[in-house]
Design an enzyme around this catalytic site. Structure first.
Site, PDB file in Angstrom:
ATOM      1  N   ASP A 183      -3.054  -0.354  -3.919  1.00  0.00           N
ATOM      2  CA  ASP A 183      -3.824   0.060  -5.089  1.00  0.00           C
ATOM      3  C   ASP A 183      -3.028  -0.044  -6.387  1.00  0.00           C
ATOM      4  OD1 ASP A 183      -5.972   0.538  -3.463  1.00  0.00           O
ATOM      5  OD2 ASP A 183      -5.637   2.694  -3.308  1.00  0.00           O
ATOM      6  N   ASP A 243      -4.503  15.777  -8.338  1.00  0.00           N
ATOM      7  CA  ASP A 243      -3.358  15.079  -8.919  1.00  0.00           C
ATOM      8  C   ASP A 243      -3.633  14.485 -10.288  1.00  0.00           C
ATOM      9  OD1 ASP A 243      -1.508  15.668  -6.971  1.00  0.00           O
ATOM     10  OD2 ASP A 243      -1.963  13.905  -5.756  1.00  0.00           O
TER      11      ASP A 243
END
Length: 400
Positions: A14, A124
């Site tokens: 990613d 996060d």
């Protein structure tokens, strides 16, 4: 001058694709930042070369293992940090040290924006962006998955089209984040909270069902910090690593919890934190021996608030700093040795020793040598219970 964007880079699919994806979407140059917090796997140099191969104009790498253990894990240990009484803040602790290096790289390379690989559903994104805003108020933040529509399918197609030097065929069914303090696993079949975790979920811990022989360990603390194991001096990083190995071999530190995320979602999480859980158990017991009763009671409230702040991404907040001062003050006498048996998924304290203990054998003993004046107890009980006695008498007169 071309705009520059700093990207938190892991070396995986990613974030490798995000380098080119961000460049095409924004026209900016991308600087990849990889921070080693003890997650294992590939070397920083391998990750640096991959970032450059995927189109980064610069690659900033940092070995932050000792920094993470000393400046982030140890404060959490002193605060006995367990979110929802279970989770030792594995991911939450690593984010502020990564943020610190992201902002440092932005300053070094003249970037105006910082990017991370988080989705819009997790904690996060908040931890990264609140931290970045706090340390670099002038910096902007973007998230390719959340803001630039970078899905996994698109990532695989982009990597294959561009011939990026990254594996695209294997897909782990889980989302995994790990560092020296522990390992977090989510998604896949674990999202059905009736499903039990399978053996392939775990990596840091062996099964506790058929453990090896019990492992006795003595952990020495100085002002709340582990400084020796079985008499051998250790750094904070070495203490965590050794107990990860020894407690992990006994299946200690497996956690299965439905957790209250900051964004309002309940999420099923599996954690492994053998070293962290063994250290917290030992540290708590040494506090029981060395911290005065009222101070200890209040510290539990402070510990919980400290833990919630860090979980919520407020590592750099004024309140967190103030609570750090209180916690540090309580650790002045948390010095001594704790002996534990590590066996079959449990870390059991079997011995305590401290030159600054508040435990007084002569006050505690029921045998000869007892220095506690038991004759004082009757008057103490009368005064201690007086207000309740007066209130109860009123209730009885009133027919309550």
């Amino acid at each position: 001058m071309t705009e520059r964007i700093v990207l938190a880079y892991s070396g995986g699919l990613d974030t490798s694709v995000a380098i080119g994806w961000i460049a095409e979407a924004t026209g900016a140059e991308v600087i990849a930042v990889a921070v080693d917090v003890g997650q294992g796997g590939e070397s920083l140099e391998t990750i640096r070369q991959r970032a450059l191969g995927c189109g980064a104009v610069e690659a900033y790498v940092a070995d932050a293992r000792d920094e993470f253990a000393t400046e982030y894990c140890m404060p959490a240990l002193k605060a006995n940090a367990l979110y929802m009484d279970a989770y030792p803040l594995v991911s939450a602790l690593s984010r502020p040290v990564i943020v610190k290096h992201l902002v440092a790289a932005a300053r070094q390379f003249g970037a105006t924006t910082v990017s991370h690989g988080c989705t819009g559903k997790g904690n996060d994104q908040v931890r990264f962006e609140v931290g970045i805003q706090t340390l670099g108020p002038d910096l902007k933040c973007i998230a390719p998955v959340r803001d630039l529509a970078l899905t996994r399918d698109k990532a695989i197609a982009f990597a294959e089209e561009k011939g990026l030097p990254i594996e695209t065929t294997k897909k782990n069914p889980f989302s995994i984040d790990q560092n020296v303090w522990g390992r977090a696993v989510e998604t896949g079949f674990l999202e059905d909270i009736w499903n039990a975790p399978t053996k392939d979920v775990y990596d840091y811990t062996a099964s506790p069902e058929f453990p090896p022989a019990a492992d006795e360990v003595t952990i020495s603390f100085r002002e709340g910090i582990p400084v020796a194991i079985d008499g051998n001096a250790v750094t904070p990083l070495q203490a965590i690593e050794e107990l990860n190995r020894r407690a992990g071999a006994q299946g200690i530190g497996r956690i299965d919890i439905v957790e209250d995320r900051l964004v309002g979602i309940k999420s099923r999480e599996i954690y492994e934190a053998p070293g962290a859980m063994a250290l917290i158990a030992a540290h708590r017991e040494l506090e029981n021996v060395t911290i005065e009763r009222e101070q200890s009671r209040f510290k539990k409230t402070v510990d919980q608030r400290w833990t919630e702040l860090v979980y919520d991404g407020q590592w750099f907040s004024p309140l967190k700093r103030s609570l750090d001062t209180f916690v540090d003050d309580t650790q002045k006498y948390v010095t001594g040795d704790i002996r534990m048996d590590l066996h079959g998924g449990r870390a059991t304290v079997t011995g305590r020793r401290s030159d600054v203990a508040l435990y007084d054998f002569n006050l505690a003993t029921y045998d000869s040598g007892d220095t506690f004046d038991q004759s004082m107890a009757r008057g103490f009980i009368e005064i201690f219970g007086l207000s309740s006695k007066v209130a109860s008498s009123r209730d009885q007169r009133a027919g309550a």
